[in-house]
Design a protein around this motif. Structure first.
Motif, PDB file in Angstrom:
ATOM      1  N   ASN A   1      -9.425 -15.608  -9.514  1.00  0.00           N
ATOM      2  CA  ASN A   1     -10.581 -15.256  -8.679  1.00  0.00           C
ATOM      3  C   ASN A   1     -10.462 -13.868  -8.062  1.00  0.00           C
ATOM      4  O   ASN A   1     -11.444 -13.327  -7.532  1.00  0.00           O
ATOM      5  CB  ASN A   1     -10.742 -16.282  -7.554  1.00  0.00           C
ATOM      6  N   LEU A   2      -9.279 -13.257  -8.135  1.00  0.00           N
ATOM      7  CA  LEU A   2      -9.114 -11.925  -7.552  1.00  0.00           C
ATOM      8  C   LEU A   2      -9.796 -10.879  -8.427  1.00  0.00           C
ATOM      9  O   LEU A   2      -9.632 -10.874  -9.641  1.00  0.00           O
ATOM     10  CB  LEU A   2      -7.623 -11.588  -7.426  1.00  0.00           C
ATOM     11  N   GLU A   3     -10.533  -9.993  -7.821  1.00  0.00           N
ATOM     12  CA  GLU A   3     -11.189  -8.927  -8.567  1.00  0.00           C
ATOM     13  C   GLU A   3     -11.250  -7.667  -7.721  1.00  0.00           C
ATOM     14  O   GLU A   3     -11.293  -7.726  -6.487  1.00  0.00           O
ATOM     15  CB  GLU A   3     -12.597  -9.342  -9.003  1.00  0.00           C
TER      16      GLU A   3
ATOM     17  N   THR B   1     -11.719  -7.525 -22.254  1.00  0.00           N
ATOM     18  CA  THR B   1     -10.615  -8.482 -22.092  1.00  0.00           C
ATOM     19  C   THR B   1     -11.038  -9.869 -21.622  1.00  0.00           C
ATOM     20  O   THR B   1     -10.270 -10.821 -21.760  1.00  0.00           O
ATOM     21  CB  THR B   1      -9.586  -7.935 -21.091  1.00  0.00           C
ATOM     22  N   GLY B   2     -12.224  -9.964 -21.018  1.00  0.00           N
ATOM     23  CA  GLY B   2     -12.638 -11.248 -20.464  1.00  0.00           C
ATOM     24  C   GLY B   2     -12.016 -11.553 -19.119  1.00  0.00           C
ATOM     25  O   GLY B   2     -12.137 -12.667 -18.599  1.00  0.00           O
ATOM     26  N   ARG B   3     -11.350 -10.558 -18.521  1.00  0.00           N
ATOM     27  CA  ARG B   3     -10.759 -10.760 -17.197  1.00  0.00           C
ATOM     28  C   ARG B   3     -11.069  -9.554 -16.311  1.00  0.00           C
ATOM     29  O   ARG B   3     -11.509  -8.513 -16.790  1.00  0.00           O
ATOM     30  CB  ARG B   3      -9.253 -11.006 -17.291  1.00  0.00           C
ATOM     31  N   LYS B   4     -10.790  -9.711 -14.997  1.00  0.00           N
ATOM     32  CA  LYS B   4     -11.211  -8.703 -14.031  1.00  0.00           C
ATOM     33  C   LYS B   4     -10.074  -7.832 -13.519  1.00  0.00           C
ATOM     34  O   LYS B   4     -10.232  -7.107 -12.538  1.00  0.00           O
ATOM     35  CB  LYS B   4     -11.915  -9.389 -12.859  1.00  0.00           C
ATOM     36  N   SER B   5      -8.928  -7.926 -14.156  1.00  0.00           N
ATOM     37  CA  SER B   5      -7.815  -7.053 -13.789  1.00  0.00           C
ATOM     38  C   SER B   5      -6.951  -6.803 -15.007  1.00  0.00           C
ATOM     39  O   SER B   5      -7.126  -7.431 -16.058  1.00  0.00           O
ATOM     40  CB  SER B   5      -6.982  -7.679 -12.658  1.00  0.00           C
ATOM     41  N   ALA B   6      -5.986  -5.895 -14.854  1.00  0.00           N
ATOM     42  CA  ALA B   6      -5.104  -5.535 -15.965  1.00  0.00           C
ATOM     43  C   ALA B   6      -3.888  -6.447 -16.057  1.00  0.00           C
ATOM     44  O   ALA B   6      -2.988  -6.188 -16.855  1.00  0.00           O
ATOM     45  CB  ALA B   6      -4.646  -4.083 -15.806  1.00  0.00           C
TER      46      ALA B   6
ATOM     47  N   VAL C   1      -5.495  -5.265  -7.028  1.00  0.00           N
ATOM     48  CA  VAL C   1      -5.462  -6.631  -7.542  1.00  0.00           C
ATOM     49  C   VAL C   1      -4.187  -6.887  -8.336  1.00  0.00           C
ATOM     50  O   VAL C   1      -3.542  -7.933  -8.188  1.00  0.00           O
ATOM     51  CB  VAL C   1      -6.700  -6.916  -8.420  1.00  0.00           C
ATOM     52  N   GLU C   2      -3.788  -5.923  -9.148  1.00  0.00           N
ATOM     53  CA  GLU C   2      -2.566  -6.073  -9.937  1.00  0.00           C
ATOM     54  C   GLU C   2      -1.343  -6.225  -9.025  1.00  0.00           C
ATOM     55  O   GLU C   2      -0.492  -7.093  -9.249  1.00  0.00           O
ATOM     56  CB  GLU C   2      -2.379  -4.872 -10.871  1.00  0.00           C
ATOM     57  N   GLY C   3      -1.277  -5.391  -7.990  1.00  0.00           N
ATOM     58  CA  GLY C   3      -0.165  -5.489  -7.046  1.00  0.00           C
ATOM     59  C   GLY C   3      -0.143  -6.826  -6.332  1.00  0.00           C
ATOM     60  O   GLY C   3       0.919  -7.434  -6.161  1.00  0.00           O
TER      61      GLY C   3
ATOM     62  N   ARG D   1      -3.720   3.509 -10.733  1.00  0.00           N
ATOM     63  CA  ARG D   1      -5.140   3.707 -11.025  1.00  0.00           C
ATOM     64  C   ARG D   1      -5.756   4.714 -10.063  1.00  0.00           C
ATOM     65  O   ARG D   1      -5.907   4.448  -8.863  1.00  0.00           O
ATOM     66  CB  ARG D   1      -5.880   2.362 -10.932  1.00  0.00           C
ATOM     67  N   MET D   2      -6.133   5.855 -10.600  1.00  0.00           N
ATOM     68  CA  MET D   2      -6.620   6.961  -9.779  1.00  0.00           C
ATOM     69  C   MET D   2      -7.885   6.602  -9.002  1.00  0.00           C
ATOM     70  O   MET D   2      -8.134   7.151  -7.925  1.00  0.00           O
ATOM     71  CB  MET D   2      -6.885   8.184 -10.652  1.00  0.00           C
ATOM     72  N   GLN D   3      -8.674   5.675  -9.519  1.00  0.00           N
ATOM     73  CA  GLN D   3      -9.942   5.341  -8.864  1.00  0.00           C
ATOM     74  C   GLN D   3      -9.741   4.647  -7.511  1.00  0.00           C
ATOM     75  O   GLN D   3     -10.681   4.529  -6.738  1.00  0.00           O
ATOM     76  CB  GLN D   3     -10.790   4.452  -9.778  1.00  0.00           C
ATOM     77  N   GLU D   4      -8.508   4.170  -7.247  1.00  0.00           N
ATOM     78  CA  GLU D   4      -8.235   3.560  -5.941  1.00  0.00           C
ATOM     79  C   GLU D   4      -7.311   4.418  -5.089  1.00  0.00           C
ATOM     80  O   GLU D   4      -6.925   4.012  -3.988  1.00  0.00           O
ATOM     81  CB  GLU D   4      -7.654   2.154  -6.121  1.00  0.00           C
ATOM     82  N   SER D   5      -6.913   5.580  -5.608  1.00  0.00           N
ATOM     83  CA  SER D   5      -6.151   6.568  -4.846  1.00  0.00           C
ATOM     84  C   SER D   5      -4.960   5.930  -4.111  1.00  0.00           C
ATOM     85  O   SER D   5      -4.141   5.258  -4.725  1.00  0.00           O
ATOM     86  CB  SER D   5      -7.088   7.267  -3.864  1.00  0.00           C
ATOM     87  N   THR D   6      -4.864   6.135  -2.793  1.00  0.00           N
ATOM     88  CA  THR D   6      -3.713   5.663  -2.019  1.00  0.00           C
ATOM     89  C   THR D   6      -3.584   4.142  -2.051  1.00  0.00           C
ATOM     90  O   THR D   6      -2.470   3.610  -1.986  1.00  0.00           O
ATOM     91  CB  THR D   6      -3.828   6.149  -0.557  1.00  0.00           C
TER      92      THR D   6
END
Length: 293
Positions: A82-84, A108-113, A143-145, A172-177
């Protein structure tokens, strides 16, 4: 045009179509190995765990294919589906971050890597995390972390070993810090795992780079790599431009890293399941009763 001429032209055209069909058929059923150049029947590659039978080149595979290769059948139980990700910075480069997430989901059918859960590997219970390069290059973000930390917490609660199989371009650069903080977050959680005398086995596959290699991927009690995997922090071209010197032959390959003591072992894909179960059994003797402590 007489009938004889028509028939001759028809046969010539039919022959051309037939040859084109054979080319299409070849493209569909054969793959050229990028390492040795051999043409290999796709069925043969599949039966050989996506490894070239001529030279041993390991093709990249999906997270689901890795699950099927190393887990006992029907034993994997996924958690935290459920995490996205959200978009805290409203980030836009060539595309918006929201659009890139949608594209990753379509692939991939999923919301994270990351796929995270528990499974049996040759009947041994483990917590398992697998990166999928098809989702935004397997990049590490919030989400991955969080999934990794939750897997670590489950391992501590259930006294199990942890296995993380990495393939990533980095943070992931799109989330920066927010993304960079996952390096510290996961590393701190692994410290707790170590304090509980529970093993972490890190498996590095092609490619593993950036913030992933600079944090948890190289904190394993045992660090394994697949043959020929390219592993590092920055790319070879960037490093060469930075230091202004030529790099050693085979720089950043698994074999180079093993020779220089940065990883513990290289394991062929067909042997990975057995190696992982052997290591878990060795590092968790007597159901983790700490008889040797």
């Amino acid at each position: 045009m007489g009938f004889a001429d028509f028939l001759k032209n028809f046969k010539r055209e039919d022959s051309r179509v037939s040859k084109d069909s054979k080319k299409d058929n070849t493209a569909q059923h054969w793959t050229k190995c990028p390492s040795c150049g051999a043409l290999i029947y796709n069925k043969e590659i599949l039966e050989n765990s996506h490894v070239c039978s001529k030279c041993g080149y390991h093709f990249r595979i999906s997270a689901n294919e890795r699950l099927n290769l190393i887990c006992d059948k029907d034993t994997f139980r996924e958690y935290d589906t459920n995490l996205e990700p959200n978009d805290p910075l409203n980030f836009v480069d060539k595309k918006s971050y929201v659009k890139r997430i949608e594209e990753g989901f379509e692939k991939t059918g999923r919301k994270s890597a990351v796929i995270a859960g528990e499974a049996l590997i040759n009947s041994k219970e483990v917590q398992l995390v697998i990166f999928d390069f098809a989702f935004m290059g397997g990049s590490l973000a919030s989400v991955e972390g969080e999934k990794i930390v939750r897997a670590i917490n489950r391992a501590i609660a259930k006294k199990q070993g942890l296995i993380i199989i990495s393939t990533s371009g980095g943070a992931r650069m799109q989330e920066s810090t927010f993304s960079l903080m996952q390096m510290a977050k996961t590393s701190a959680a692994l410290k707790k795992l170590s304090e509980n005398n529970l093993p972490f086995i890190s498996v590095l596959t092609d490619p593993t780079f950036g913030g992933v290699s600079a944090s948890f991927a190289f904190l394993g009690d045992i660090i394994i790599a697949e043959p020929g995997a390219i592993i590092g922090f920055a790319g070879a071209r960037v490093i060469k431009q930075t230091i202004g010197a030529d790099l050693p032959q085979g720089f950043q390959t698994a074999e180079f890293l093993l020779e220089h003591g940065l990883i513990d072992m290289i394991v062929a894909r067909k042997d990975l399941k057995q190696s992982l179960s052997d290591l878990v059994g060795l590092l968790l003797p007597y159901e983790n009763t700490h008889i040797y402590h």
